[in-house]
Design a protein around this motif. Structure first.
Motif, PDB file in Angstrom:
ATOM      1  N   ILE A   1      33.492 -27.211  28.986  1.00  0.00           N
ATOM      2  CA  ILE A   1      33.282 -26.964  29.537  1.00  0.00           C
ATOM      3  C   ILE A   1      33.240 -28.056  30.770  1.00  0.00           C
TER       4      ILE A   1
ATOM      5  N   ARG B   1      37.634 -19.358  29.076  1.00  0.00           N
ATOM      6  CA  ARG B   1      37.511 -17.686  28.951  1.00  0.00           C
ATOM      7  C   ARG B   1      37.104 -17.082  28.407  1.00  0.00           C
TER       8      ARG B   1
ATOM      9  N   GLU C   1      33.146 -16.937  27.270  1.00  0.00           N
ATOM     10  CA  GLU C   1      32.577 -16.272  29.021  1.00  0.00           C
ATOM     11  C   GLU C   1      32.110 -14.667  28.528  1.00  0.00           C
ATOM     12  N   ASP C   2      34.035 -14.647  28.028  1.00  0.00           N
ATOM     13  CA  ASP C   2      33.538 -12.638  27.780  1.00  0.00           C
ATOM     14  C   ASP C   2      33.647 -12.914  27.067  1.00  0.00           C
TER      15      ASP C   2
ATOM     16  N   ARG D   1      29.335 -12.649  28.176  1.00  0.00           N
ATOM     17  CA  ARG D   1      28.966 -11.339  28.784  1.00  0.00           C
ATOM     18  C   ARG D   1      29.070  -9.997  28.732  1.00  0.00           C
TER      19      ARG D   1
END
Length: 312
Positions: free
Chosen positions: A10, A76, A79-80, A83
């Protein structure tokens, strides 16, 4: 070998996007000195300077340019993963669910369930398998998604369940059977020849426990392991089959059904699944469809009740 600190991905993503230690620190809520320490860690981990001084700014090295898109994609994707699942796309859902039940359930509820699932999610397949014994192994190992049955003992903590419907036992005979006419007393019922259902091969069950207080005993002449087999024998002989009413609606067509002349035993039928599917959107949706189909008013049972009331 020490495992890499994945949080550095990150940091690297923000650094490469901003091209500035100060701006990257502001986005990550880190002081310039803390951000500089993170950059030093990244340089040690990758073996590359990554960002070098060029005039008043920083310029990415060829290695940093090579990593930029890969790092962005990795961040990304992470993060998915972390989530909450989005809205379930039923039209695009392609999945096979295995449902385990005893005989009678598929004949009674299968057509409605298959039709309803097919209308909403045409890519979903339902696979029904026969339950030959009571065990939670198939739910635990994933070979079965849902199970329908009567819970006889406390479930292990990793198995979830919910009430489906209550069912009562009734007597069933062929249309030309002597019990088809006249009042069915406890004595007449008990003295008839019976087929008993037991997966474990036992000679007595819930019906016999309910009958014993009356002082009568059934004459059981044969034992089978399923309601379908019991009804098949009763359909072509003078045997009496005593089976759950709702569970066997379809299997009993063309036969004569009657209320037991003593307090009929009742069972609670439940839906079971493994807790790992508790929050699975598709699994939760299918559970809802099973509950809806099984809890709909039984028109056949209601019609039979009206006929029994009018004839009494």
């Amino acid at each position: 070998m020490a495992r890499p600190d994945l949080n550095l991905l990150i940091t690297l993503d923000v650094l490469l996007e901003e091209g500035s230690v100060t701006r990257a620190g502001e986005r990550l809520a880190l002081s310039p000195s803390a951000m500089s320490r993170q950059l030093a860690r990244l340089r040690r981990a990758t073996g590359d300077p990554l960002l070098v001084r060029s005039g008043r700014g920083l310029t990415p090295t060829p290695r940093a340019v090579e990593l930029r898109d890969r790092v962005r994609d990795l961040v990304r994707e992470a993060e998915d993963v972390l989530r909450p699942a989005g809205t379930l796309d039923l039209a695009g859902l392609a999945r096979t669910f295995t449902v385990r039940s005893s005989d009678g359930f598929v004949e009674r509820f299968g057509p409605e369930l298959v039709a309803e699932v097919g209308r909403a999610a045409p890519g979903v397949r339902l696979r029904f398998v026969q339950k030959t014994k009571k065990d939670t192994g198939p739910l635990r190992d994933g070979s079965v998604d849902l199970e329908v049955g009567v819970i006889e003992r406390a479930l292990p903590p990793d198995i979830a369940s919910t009430f489906l419907f209550a069912d009562r036992f009734i007597g069933v005979v062929r249309s030309e059977h002597p019990l088809r006419t006249g009042m069915i007393t406890t004595a007449r019922y008990a003295s008839a020849r019976h087929v008993h259902v037991s997966r474990r091969g036992l000679d007595e069950g819930l019906v016999d426990e309910a009958l014993h207080p009356t002082g009568h005993r059934r004459e059981v002449v044969t034992v089978v392991d399923g309601f379908g087999a019991a009804l098949a024998l009763a359909r072509s002989s003078d045997l009496v089959a005593t089976v759950p009413e709702r569970h066997t609606t379809v299997l009993r067509r063309g036969m004569h059904s009657f209320a037991l002349p003593f307090r009929a035993p009742e069972v609670t039928v439940s839906l079971l699944w493994h807790v790992r599917f508790e929050a699975d959107a598709a699994h939760r949706w299918l559970r809802g469809r099973v509950l809806e189909v099984c809890r709909r008013p039984d028109r056949t049972a209601a019609e039979n009740a009206v006929r029994e009331e009018s004839s009494s």
